[in-house]
Design a protein around this motif. Structure first.
Motif, short mmCIF file in Angstrom:
data_model
loop_
_atom_site.label_atom_id
_atom_site.label_comp_id
_atom_site.label_asym_id
_atom_site.label_seq_id
_atom_site.Cartn_x
_atom_site.Cartn_y
_atom_site.Cartn_z
N THR A 1 64.55 61.14 8.32
CA THR A 1 65.93 61.39 7.89
C THR A 1 66.61 62.36 8.84
OG1 THR A 1 65.41 60.96 5.57
CG2 THR A 1 67.38 62.27 6.03
N ALA A 2 65.89 63.42 9.23
CA ALA A 2 66.45 64.41 10.15
C ALA A 2 66.70 63.78 11.51
CB ALA A 2 65.50 65.60 10.29
N GLN A 3 65.83 62.86 11.93
CA GLN A 3 66.04 62.18 13.20
C GLN A 3 67.27 61.28 13.15
OE1 GLN A 3 63.09 60.47 16.34
NE2 GLN A 3 63.18 58.95 14.70
N GLU A 4 67.45 60.59 12.03
CA GLU A 4 68.62 59.73 11.88
C GLU A 4 69.92 60.53 11.94
OE1 GLU A 4 67.90 57.75 8.22
OE2 GLU A 4 66.31 56.46 9.03
N ARG A 5 69.88 61.77 11.45
CA ARG A 5 71.06 62.65 11.53
C ARG A 5 71.29 63.17 12.94
NH1 ARG A 5 68.88 65.69 6.91
NH2 ARG A 5 68.41 67.27 8.48
N GLY A 6 70.27 63.07 13.79
CA GLY A 6 70.38 63.62 15.13
C GLY A 6 69.92 65.05 15.25
N ASP A 7 69.29 65.57 14.20
CA ASP A 7 68.83 66.96 14.21
C ASP A 7 67.56 67.14 15.02
OD1 ASP A 7 70.93 67.36 12.53
OD2 ASP A 7 69.73 67.78 10.74
N VAL A 8 66.69 66.11 15.05
CA VAL A 8 65.42 66.22 15.75
C VAL A 8 65.12 64.95 16.52
CG1 VAL A 8 64.48 67.74 13.93
CG2 VAL A 8 64.01 65.27 13.85
N ARG B 1 68.50 60.57 20.74
CA ARG B 1 69.08 61.87 21.04
C ARG B 1 70.53 61.88 20.57
NH1 ARG B 1 66.07 64.83 24.55
NH2 ARG B 1 67.85 66.15 25.01
N ARG B 2 70.85 62.86 19.75
CA ARG B 2 72.22 63.10 19.33
C ARG B 2 72.44 64.60 19.28
NH1 ARG B 2 72.19 59.32 13.93
NH2 ARG B 2 71.31 57.46 14.88
N ARG B 3 73.67 64.99 19.32
CA ARG B 3 73.96 66.44 19.25
C ARG B 3 73.77 66.94 17.82
NH1 ARG B 3 76.04 69.82 22.62
NH2 ARG B 3 76.65 68.13 24.01
N PHE B 4 73.09 68.08 17.70
CA PHE B 4 72.87 68.69 16.39
C PHE B 4 74.18 69.23 15.83
CE2 PHE B 4 72.22 72.55 13.89
CZ PHE B 4 71.44 72.06 12.87
N MET B 5 74.47 68.89 14.58
CA MET B 5 75.65 69.41 13.89
C MET B 5 75.18 70.28 12.73
SD MET B 5 78.16 68.19 15.58
CE MET B 5 79.57 68.41 14.50
N ALA B 6 75.37 71.57 12.83
CA ALA B 6 74.93 72.47 11.77
C ALA B 6 75.77 72.25 10.53
CB ALA B 6 75.05 73.92 12.23
N THR B 7 75.13 72.24 9.37
CA THR B 7 75.84 72.07 8.10
C THR B 7 75.98 73.41 7.41
OG1 THR B 7 73.81 71.71 6.86
CG2 THR B 7 74.82 69.77 7.87
N SER B 8 76.89 73.46 6.44
CA SER B 8 77.05 74.69 5.68
C SER B 8 75.79 74.99 4.89
CB SER B 8 78.24 74.57 4.73
OG SER B 8 78.08 73.47 3.84
N ALA B 9 75.10 73.93 4.42
CA ALA B 9 73.86 74.14 3.69
C ALA B 9 72.82 74.76 4.60
CB ALA B 9 73.35 72.82 3.13
N GLY B 10 72.74 74.27 5.83
CA GLY B 10 71.77 74.83 6.76
C GLY B 10 72.08 76.28 7.08
N ALA B 11 73.38 76.57 7.24
CA ALA B 11 73.76 77.94 7.53
C ALA B 11 73.38 78.87 6.38
CB ALA B 11 75.26 78.02 7.78
N ALA B 12 73.54 78.36 5.15
CA ALA B 12 73.20 79.18 3.98
C ALA B 12 71.71 79.47 3.94
CB ALA B 12 73.64 78.46 2.71
N LEU B 13 70.90 78.49 4.38
CA LEU B 13 69.46 78.66 4.33
C LEU B 13 69.00 79.76 5.27
CD1 LEU B 13 68.27 74.94 4.21
CD2 LEU B 13 68.03 76.63 2.40
N ILE B 14 69.71 79.94 6.38
CA ILE B 14 69.25 80.92 7.36
C ILE B 14 70.05 82.22 7.30
CG2 ILE B 14 68.44 79.15 8.94
CD1 ILE B 14 70.96 79.62 10.60
#
Length: 338
Positions: A61-68, A8-21
């Motif tokens: 990879t997403a889990q390692e980043r703490g996103d999921v 478990r880690r806190r999700f950090m939104a990226t600029s790339a992710g923001a652009a996707l949505i």
């Protein structure tokens, strides 16, 4: 059921992710995630299998980043698929990924019962706007397949290429057609032997099918399934890989591979879930080369061994594909031997 340890880690939104949505509209707050998204993968084959391995890799990879927070079930039979979906839904997972090619109707019925859960599923069909929480994807890596075909066309001496696939579904068909188109760029007279083994994971059957093609004159094989490169290695012919890079495993056999990168697809879904905008959509676009969803693997031991004319054409076409000035045809019809 196989599960990975959770972190478990806190999700950090990226600029790339923001652009996707950006500009997306869809479901409201129920799908919004304040913490790492509880994500489950459901696969009908082992996670080592080419196609599924790319989804699994992106999720890790997403889990390692703490996103999921990611768990998965592999080797789930088609008859059990809907049940496993429900189990994860009841356990509070907010994003469920997998492949429902053989269980389309049942999977969509499950999704309809859990409107607050985001389902991102590999599918041969399109999204249904009435089922707002069920998005689809497919590996549209025809761009990279086309480039690998150019290399194959330049390397075959017999002008006879064998192609072994799993099932003749759109996802497979379009890659084969793109590969064939690329090969014909180098030699319009190339002949193709095309066969489907009726399985997503049967290396022995794929190997035997490839042996028959070699006996039929093929000196180059398109390895859409595991087992084909083994046959090529044993018989001293060449092969082109698909979805994953196996050059290191077959350094004298696999000349090039078309690689699928699932990360852009999954990252777009993660960003949408976090923004509360996940909705019925076709995520297939994120597999295109210009979106970073596919690439041609490094040639490794074959660097410098492919004719210069072919590599020049590969470079020209790749640049044009990324610039949007050249499009590889998407042909989902079943390919035939020629």
């Amino acid at each position: 059921m196989t599960r990975l340890p959770l972190s478990r880690r806190r999700f950090m939104a990226t600029s790339a992710g923001a652009a996707l949505i950006a500009g997306a509209s869809g479901l409201a707050s129920p799908l919004r995630a304040a913490e790492p998204i509880k994500t489950a993968g459901i696969y009908t084959v082992p996670v080592e299998q080419q196609w599924v391995s790319r989804i699994h890799k992106a999720a890790l990879t997403a889990q390692e980043r703490g996103d999921v927070e990611y768990v998965y079930s592999e080797n789930v039979s088609n008859t059990d698929y809907a049940r496993v979906m429900r189990e994860y839904a009841e356990q509070g997972y907010k994003l469920i990924i997998g492949e429902v090619f053989a269980v389309e109707q049942e999977a969509r019925e499950v999704a309809a019962d859990y409107p607050d859960i985001a389902f991102l599923m590999g599918s041969s069909f399109k999204q249904d706007e009435a089922l707002a929480n069920f998005a689809v994807f497919d590996n549209y890596i025809q761009d990279a397949s086309y480039l690998s075909g150019i290399i194959a066309g330049a390397m075959t001496k017999s002008a006879n290429i064998g192609m072994v696939g799993g099932f003749p579904i759109p996802e497979v068909n379009r890659l084969m057609h793109a590969f064939m188109a690329g090969a014909r760029e180098m030699n319009p007279e190339i002949k193709f032997q095309v066969s489907f083994i009726g399985s997503w994971f049967d290396p022995p059957k794929a190997k035997e099918t490839a042996f028959a093609m070699i006996e039929g004159g093929a000196d180059m094989l398109y390895a859409e399934r595991f087992g084909v490169s083994d046959a090529a290695k044993e018989k001293g012919v060449l092969a082109i890989g698909n979805v994953i890079d196996t050059q290191a495993d077959y350094p004298e056999t696999v000349v090039a591979s078309a690689i699928w990168h699932f990360e852009p697809t999954l990252d777009a879904a993660i960003a949408a879930v976090n923004a509360g905008t996940f909705t019925a959509a076709d995520y297939g676009v994120y597999s295109f080369m210009k979106e970073g969803g596919s690439s041609l693997a490094p040639l490794g031991t074959f660097e410098g061994k492919v004719p210069e004319a072919a590599m020049a054409l590969v470079a020209e076409r790749e640049a044009a594909i990324k610039a949007g000035t050249f499009s590889v045809e998407i042909n989902d019809e079943e390919p035939k031997s020629s």
